[in-house]
Design a protein around this motif. Structure first.
Motif, mmCIF file in Angstrom:
data_model
loop_
_atom_site.group_PDB
_atom_site.id
_atom_site.type_symbol
_atom_site.label_atom_id
_atom_site.label_comp_id
_atom_site.label_asym_id
_atom_site.label_seq_id
_atom_site.Cartn_x
_atom_site.Cartn_y
_atom_site.Cartn_z
ATOM 1 N N GLY A 194 0.828 -1.209 0.000
ATOM 2 C CA GLY A 194 0.000 0.000 0.000
ATOM 3 C C GLY A 194 0.856 1.249 0.000
ATOM 4 N N LEU A 195 0.539 2.166 0.906
ATOM 5 C CA LEU A 195 1.318 3.401 1.043
ATOM 6 C C LEU A 195 2.299 3.215 2.193
ATOM 7 C CD1 LEU A 195 -1.560 5.996 0.462
ATOM 8 C CD2 LEU A 195 0.166 5.191 -1.173
ATOM 9 N N VAL A 196 3.261 2.342 1.972
ATOM 10 C CA VAL A 196 4.310 1.912 2.923
ATOM 11 C C VAL A 196 3.730 1.481 4.270
ATOM 12 C CG1 VAL A 196 6.206 3.139 1.830
ATOM 13 C CG2 VAL A 196 4.935 4.295 3.614
ATOM 14 N N ASN A 197 2.679 0.687 4.213
ATOM 15 C CA ASN A 197 2.125 0.085 5.419
ATOM 16 C C ASN A 197 2.844 -1.234 5.716
ATOM 17 O OD1 ASN A 197 -0.665 1.297 3.900
ATOM 18 N ND2 ASN A 197 -0.269 1.907 6.006
ATOM 19 N N ARG A 198 2.819 -1.613 6.987
ATOM 20 C CA ARG A 198 3.413 -2.889 7.366
ATOM 21 C C ARG A 198 2.782 -3.388 8.655
ATOM 22 N NH1 ARG A 198 9.751 -3.151 8.044
ATOM 23 N NH2 ARG A 198 9.245 -2.750 10.240
ATOM 24 N N TRP A 199 2.858 -4.682 8.873
ATOM 25 C CA TRP A 199 2.308 -5.275 10.096
ATOM 26 C C TRP A 199 3.205 -6.409 10.570
ATOM 27 C CZ3 TRP A 199 0.440 -10.410 10.320
ATOM 28 C CH2 TRP A 199 0.371 -11.067 9.079
ATOM 29 N N ASP A 200 3.159 -6.633 11.863
ATOM 30 C CA ASP A 200 3.883 -7.729 12.507
ATOM 31 C C ASP A 200 2.897 -8.684 13.149
ATOM 32 O OD1 ASP A 200 6.356 -6.659 11.877
ATOM 33 O OD2 ASP A 200 6.759 -5.882 13.895
ATOM 34 N N LEU A 201 3.314 -9.930 13.290
ATOM 35 C CA LEU A 201 2.551 -10.919 14.048
ATOM 36 C C LEU A 201 3.422 -11.459 15.170
ATOM 37 C CD1 LEU A 201 0.019 -12.612 14.493
ATOM 38 C CD2 LEU A 201 0.921 -14.274 12.849
ATOM 39 N N TRP A 202 2.950 -11.271 16.388
ATOM 40 C CA TRP A 202 3.617 -11.778 17.577
ATOM 41 C C TRP A 202 2.776 -12.902 18.168
ATOM 42 C CZ3 TRP A 202 8.073 -9.442 19.980
ATOM 43 C CH2 TRP A 202 8.548 -8.287 19.324
ATOM 44 N N LYS A 203 3.445 -13.777 18.906
ATOM 45 C CA LYS A 203 2.742 -14.840 19.614
ATOM 46 C C LYS A 203 3.081 -14.755 21.092
ATOM 47 C CE LYS A 203 2.089 -19.852 19.919
ATOM 48 N NZ LYS A 203 2.547 -21.175 19.425
ATOM 49 N N ARG A 204 2.042 -14.681 21.905
ATOM 50 C CA ARG A 204 2.215 -14.654 23.343
ATOM 51 C C ARG A 204 2.346 -16.078 23.866
ATOM 52 N NH1 ARG A 204 -2.067 -10.655 26.091
ATOM 53 N NH2 ARG A 204 -3.218 -12.575 26.463
ATOM 54 N N ASN A 205 2.979 -16.248 25.008
ATOM 55 C CA ASN A 205 3.205 -17.585 25.555
ATOM 56 C C ASN A 205 1.918 -18.330 25.864
ATOM 57 O OD1 ASN A 205 5.913 -17.141 25.338
ATOM 58 N ND2 ASN A 205 6.348 -17.060 27.531
ATOM 59 N N ASP A 206 0.823 -17.600 26.067
ATOM 60 C CA ASP A 206 -0.448 -18.269 26.334
ATOM 61 C C ASP A 206 -1.204 -18.623 25.062
ATOM 62 O OD1 ASP A 206 -1.252 -15.785 25.492
ATOM 63 O OD2 ASP A 206 -2.372 -15.257 27.302
ATOM 64 N N GLY A 207 -0.563 -18.433 23.895
ATOM 65 C CA GLY A 207 -1.168 -18.821 22.628
ATOM 66 C C GLY A 207 -1.977 -17.741 21.943
ATOM 67 N N VAL A 208 -1.971 -16.524 22.473
ATOM 68 C CA VAL A 208 -2.689 -15.411 21.854
ATOM 69 C C VAL A 208 -1.813 -14.787 20.759
ATOM 70 C CG1 VAL A 208 -3.628 -13.094 22.231
ATOM 71 C CG2 VAL A 208 -4.078 -14.910 23.896
ATOM 72 N N GLY A 209 -2.380 -14.584 19.579
ATOM 73 C CA GLY A 209 -1.678 -13.888 18.513
ATOM 74 C C GLY A 209 -1.911 -12.388 18.630
ATOM 75 N N ILE A 210 -0.901 -11.611 18.268
ATOM 76 C CA ILE A 210 -1.009 -10.151 18.349
ATOM 77 C C ILE A 210 -0.616 -9.559 16.997
ATOM 78 C CG2 ILE A 210 -0.295 -8.060 19.551
ATOM 79 C CD1 ILE A 210 0.524 -9.806 21.922
ATOM 80 N N ILE A 211 -1.580 -8.922 16.350
ATOM 81 C CA ILE A 211 -1.352 -8.249 15.069
ATOM 82 C C ILE A 211 -1.058 -6.786 15.369
ATOM 83 C CG2 ILE A 211 -2.409 -7.569 12.877
ATOM 84 C CD1 ILE A 211 -4.273 -10.086 13.293
ATOM 85 N N VAL A 212 0.128 -6.326 15.004
ATOM 86 C CA VAL A 212 0.543 -4.955 15.298
ATOM 87 C C VAL A 212 0.667 -4.198 13.978
ATOM 88 C CG1 VAL A 212 2.233 -3.474 16.431
ATOM 89 C CG2 VAL A 212 1.819 -5.781 17.311
ATOM 90 N N ILE A 213 -0.083 -3.120 13.853
ATOM 91 C CA ILE A 213 -0.083 -2.310 12.629
ATOM 92 C C ILE A 213 0.833 -1.109 12.821
ATOM 93 C CG2 ILE A 213 -1.508 -1.117 10.928
ATOM 94 C CD1 ILE A 213 -2.235 -4.063 11.329
ATOM 95 N N ARG A 214 1.749 -0.904 11.896
ATOM 96 C CA ARG A 214 2.687 0.213 12.012
ATOM 97 C C ARG A 214 1.980 1.550 11.806
ATOM 98 N NH1 ARG A 214 7.999 0.253 8.283
ATOM 99 N NH2 ARG A 214 6.507 0.858 6.658
ATOM 100 N N GLY A 215 2.428 2.550 12.549
ATOM 101 C CA GLY A 215 1.910 3.903 12.398
ATOM 102 C C GLY A 215 2.659 4.675 11.323
ATOM 103 N N THR A 216 2.426 5.964 11.267
ATOM 104 C CA THR A 216 3.070 6.827 10.278
ATOM 105 C C THR A 216 4.580 6.828 10.472
ATOM 106 O OG1 THR A 216 1.132 8.254 10.403
ATOM 107 C CG2 THR A 216 3.055 9.122 9.247
ATOM 108 N N ILE A 217 5.307 6.729 9.373
ATOM 109 C CA ILE A 217 6.767 6.835 9.420
ATOM 110 C C ILE A 217 7.176 8.134 8.724
ATOM 111 C CG2 ILE A 217 7.065 4.346 9.537
ATOM 112 C CD1 ILE A 217 7.831 4.423 6.550
ATOM 113 N N GLY A 218 8.464 8.425 8.766
ATOM 114 C CA GLY A 218 8.948 9.709 8.248
ATOM 115 C C GLY A 218 9.115 9.749 6.758
#
Length: 366
Positions: free
Chosen positions: A70-94
């Motif tokens: 897209g317009l330099v968007n990006r996301w990460d996927l983390w996994k917590r020890n209890d099995g919960v997934g965490i989708i993190v969306i990047r904010g505005t960059i420079g």
């Protein structure tokens, strides 16, 4: 013997079902959970994370980092020890392209298709109400990232991840709203997935009817909006309400009919006064849609040459969404985070949010 076998089978089914339905995510604001999410957002920069001030996140590992889209968007996927997934969306960059996405603020319908290029058209629906409109730039981001995120959710579902937190700060928070809505209405996801959303320092994602839909969808504490009251970013984009933005059943639907029983002189005066108030707001709304919609679209086309112009709505009535979690500047805040007249993002960064969180909820945010 038959009785014993039946009893064993019943116990197996009971405990198997209990385990499969065990849930780690809980609704409502969890200060410690949010504190760890801020650490993940801080680590959206390329590794190694040499400039990150906070301690490493506890009980989490990064399992996937997407490429920019897209317009330099990006996301990460983390996994917590209890099995919960965490989708993190990047904010505005420079970069100017990243900022362009924020200014591409024309409103578009909450249902339609984003045509990213000649071979990629992404159908979307983020609200039931046809009067719901959303931000064109952040909807473009969802269209660019959403299908891949959905694919990864299905992939990791087979590995036992059935619960997800969606998190973003700033622009990432605004996209988080729309991404959560996209998941609610898109096909192809398991029905038993649990989503919890934290939109941190997020701008307004759409109009009032989108907010109604989102708040109903995430009712019961599953869609949170965290705001530092000194932060100006959650007050954006510019918002303007006209008579067109009211519900269908309202005095503004047939204003002339409402006045017809008045005497001629009174009717003339009321029509004149109403027109003086109504016409300027509609002109301003059209101007905002022209500048932040059609004009900004031409800039977007320079980055994404095959991206096709969406159908812009005749509205610019942005409003906040999500259950508010207010981080109020308690004693000592203004001394610790003074505004020097230059850094307009002083109150928008991770540090003031983390400090307020620790002071208000009496937790260690390091």
């Amino acid at each position: 013997m038959v009785y014993r076998i039946s009893l064993i089978c019943c116990l197996f089914l009971f405990f198997g079902r209990s385990q499969s339905f065990s849930q780690h995510l809980q609704p409502n604001f969890n200060p410690s959970e949010y504190s760890e999410l801020l650490k993940l957002a801080e680590r959206m920069g390329d590794t190694p994370w040499t400039k990150v001030k906070s301690n490493p996140p506890r009980d989490c590992e990064l399992i996937y980092r997407a490429k920019e889209s897209g317009l330099v968007n990006r996301w990460d996927l983390w996994k917590r020890n209890d099995g919960v997934g965490i989708i993190v969306i990047r904010g505005t960059i420079g970069s100017s392209t990243s900022w362009l996405e924020n200014f591409y603020a024309g409103m578009i319908p909450s249902q339609g298709t984003v045509k990213l290029n000649d071979s990629t058209a992404v159908p979307y629906k983020v609200a039931e109400d046809p009067k719901a409109y959303v931000h064109a730039g952040w909807m473009l981001a969802v269209a660019a990232m959403g299908p891949e995120i959905k694919s990864k959710i299905n992939e990791y579902y087979q590995q036992g991840i059935h619960e997800y937190i969606i998190f973003g700060h700033s622009q990432g928070g605004a996209i988080s709203f729309l991404l959560r809505s996209y998941f609610a209405y898109t096909d192809g996801l398991p029905k038993d997935i649990v989503f919890k959303t934290y939109a941190s320092a997020a701008p307004k994602p759409g109009n009032l009817y989108y907010a109604y839909d989102y708040d109903f969808l995430t009712r019961g504490g599953w869609g949170l909006r965290v705001v530092n009251t000194r932060d100006w970013v959650p007050e954006t984009p510019f918002s303007l309400q006209t008579s067109r933005d009211f519900n269908t059943v309202s005095p503004f639907t047939d204003i002339k009919g409402s006045m017809k029983d008045q005497k001629w002189a009174i009717r003339c005066v009321l029509n004149y006064m109403y027109g003086r108030l109504d016409r300027p707001t509609k002109r301003s709304s059209r101007r905002m849609q022209r500048v932040l919609g059609k004009f900004a679209y031409k800039r977007v086309r320079k980055v994404l040459p095959e991206y096709q112009q969406p159908d812009f709505a005749t509205s610019h009535n942005y409003t906040p969404a999500g259950t508010p979690v207010i981080l109020y500047p308690v004693k000592g805040y203004d001394e610790l985070f003074p505004f020097d007249g230059k850094n307009i993002f002083r109150h928008h960064m991770f540090e003031p949010y983390r400090w307020e969180l620790g002071q208000i909820y009496k937790i260690d945010t390091n």
